[in-house]
Motif scaffolding. Sequence first.
Motif, PDB file in Angstrom:
ATOM      1  N   UNK A 193       0.855  -1.194   0.000  1.00 33.72           N
ATOM      2  CA  UNK A 193       0.000   0.000   0.000  1.00 33.72           C
ATOM      3  C   UNK A 193       0.886   1.237   0.000  1.00 33.72           C
ATOM      4  N   UNK A 194       0.530   2.186  -0.814  1.00 28.12           N
ATOM      5  CA  UNK A 194       1.247   3.451  -0.920  1.00 28.12           C
ATOM      6  C   UNK A 194       0.216   4.581  -0.923  1.00 28.12           C
ATOM      7  N   UNK A 195       0.651   5.822  -0.754  1.00 28.14           N
ATOM      8  CA  UNK A 195      -0.304   6.942  -0.787  1.00 28.14           C
ATOM      9  C   UNK A 195      -1.032   7.074  -2.126  1.00 28.14           C
ATOM     10  N   UNK A 196      -0.399   6.644  -3.216  1.00 31.56           N
ATOM     11  CA  UNK A 196      -1.000   6.737  -4.559  1.00 31.56           C
ATOM     12  C   UNK A 196      -1.922   5.583  -4.881  1.00 31.56           C
ATOM     13  N   UNK A 197      -1.835   4.488  -4.114  1.00 33.18           N
ATOM     14  CA  UNK A 197      -2.673   3.327  -4.410  1.00 33.18           C
ATOM     15  C   UNK A 197      -2.111   2.065  -3.787  1.00 33.18           C
ATOM     16  N   UNK A 198      -2.224   0.963  -4.510  1.00 38.89           N
ATOM     17  CA  UNK A 198      -1.725  -0.312  -3.988  1.00 38.89           C
ATOM     18  C   UNK A 198      -1.273  -1.201  -5.138  1.00 38.89           C
ATOM     19  N   UNK A 199      -0.517  -2.243  -4.800  1.00 41.25           N
ATOM     20  CA  UNK A 199      -0.110  -3.229  -5.792  1.00 41.25           C
ATOM     21  C   UNK A 199      -0.222  -4.611  -5.177  1.00 41.25           C
ATOM     22  N   UNK A 200      -0.491  -5.561  -6.058  1.00 43.67           N
ATOM     23  CA  UNK A 200      -0.582  -6.964  -5.664  1.00 43.67           C
ATOM     24  C   UNK A 200       0.315  -7.750  -6.608  1.00 43.67           C
ATOM     25  N   UNK A 201       1.199  -8.538  -6.065  1.00 46.64           N
ATOM     26  CA  UNK A 201       2.115  -9.324  -6.882  1.00 46.64           C
ATOM     27  C   UNK A 201       1.595 -10.754  -6.949  1.00 46.64           C
ATOM     28  N   UNK A 202       1.328 -11.222  -8.156  1.00 46.66           N
ATOM     29  CA  UNK A 202       0.765 -12.554  -8.360  1.00 46.66           C
ATOM     30  C   UNK A 202       1.823 -13.595  -8.681  1.00 46.66           C
ATOM     31  N   UNK A 203       2.839 -13.212  -9.447  1.00 47.45           N
ATOM     32  CA  UNK A 203       3.925 -14.127  -9.805  1.00 47.45           C
ATOM     33  C   UNK A 203       5.248 -13.387  -9.678  1.00 47.45           C
ATOM     34  N   UNK A 204       6.260 -14.091  -9.225  1.00 48.97           N
ATOM     35  CA  UNK A 204       7.604 -13.531  -9.157  1.00 48.97           C
ATOM     36  C   UNK A 204       8.568 -14.643  -9.561  1.00 48.97           C
ATOM     37  N   UNK A 205       8.822 -14.738 -10.853  1.00 50.48           N
ATOM     38  CA  UNK A 205       9.694 -15.766 -11.409  1.00 50.48           C
ATOM     39  C   UNK A 205      11.055 -15.158 -11.737  1.00 50.48           C
ATOM     40  N   UNK A 206      12.014 -15.980 -12.114  1.00 49.67           N
ATOM     41  CA  UNK A 206      13.360 -15.462 -12.373  1.00 49.67           C
ATOM     42  C   UNK A 206      13.408 -14.496 -13.553  1.00 49.67           C
ATOM     43  N   UNK A 207      12.535 -14.658 -14.562  1.00 46.13           N
ATOM     44  CA  UNK A 207      12.565 -13.796 -15.748  1.00 46.13           C
ATOM     45  C   UNK A 207      11.407 -12.817 -15.857  1.00 46.13           C
ATOM     46  N   UNK A 208      10.432 -12.887 -14.950  1.00 51.59           N
ATOM     47  CA  UNK A 208       9.292 -11.978 -15.053  1.00 51.59           C
ATOM     48  C   UNK A 208       8.525 -11.906 -13.736  1.00 51.59           C
ATOM     49  N   UNK A 209       7.733 -10.832 -13.626  1.00 49.88           N
ATOM     50  CA  UNK A 209       6.810 -10.636 -12.513  1.00 49.88           C
ATOM     51  C   UNK A 209       5.467 -10.237 -13.081  1.00 49.88           C
TER      52      UNK A 209
END
Length: 78
Positions: A6-22
């Motif tokens: 959560x940040x003042x501008x909004x929020x983020x949700x991370x669904x995948x975190x692989x070695x070559x991509x997120x």
Amino acid sequence: MLDIGHRPWGKWEEYLNECNYRVKKITIYPSKRFSLQKHVKRNEYWVIVEGQGKFIVEHVERQLSEGDYLFVPKGSVH
């Protein structure tokens, strides 16, 4: 879903975190904005899944809406 931030501008949700991509879902609250960024080691692909917004890549401003997408090459200010 792996992580939520959560940040003042909004929020983020991370669904995948692989070695070559997120895969993240970023929600920006109405009338808020992200800071300009630059990544030297990665390209980014943005897909607008809901709403609309103004995007800047290398000083070129674009208005994008639901269904639009954007490619940000590594090294580009965005």
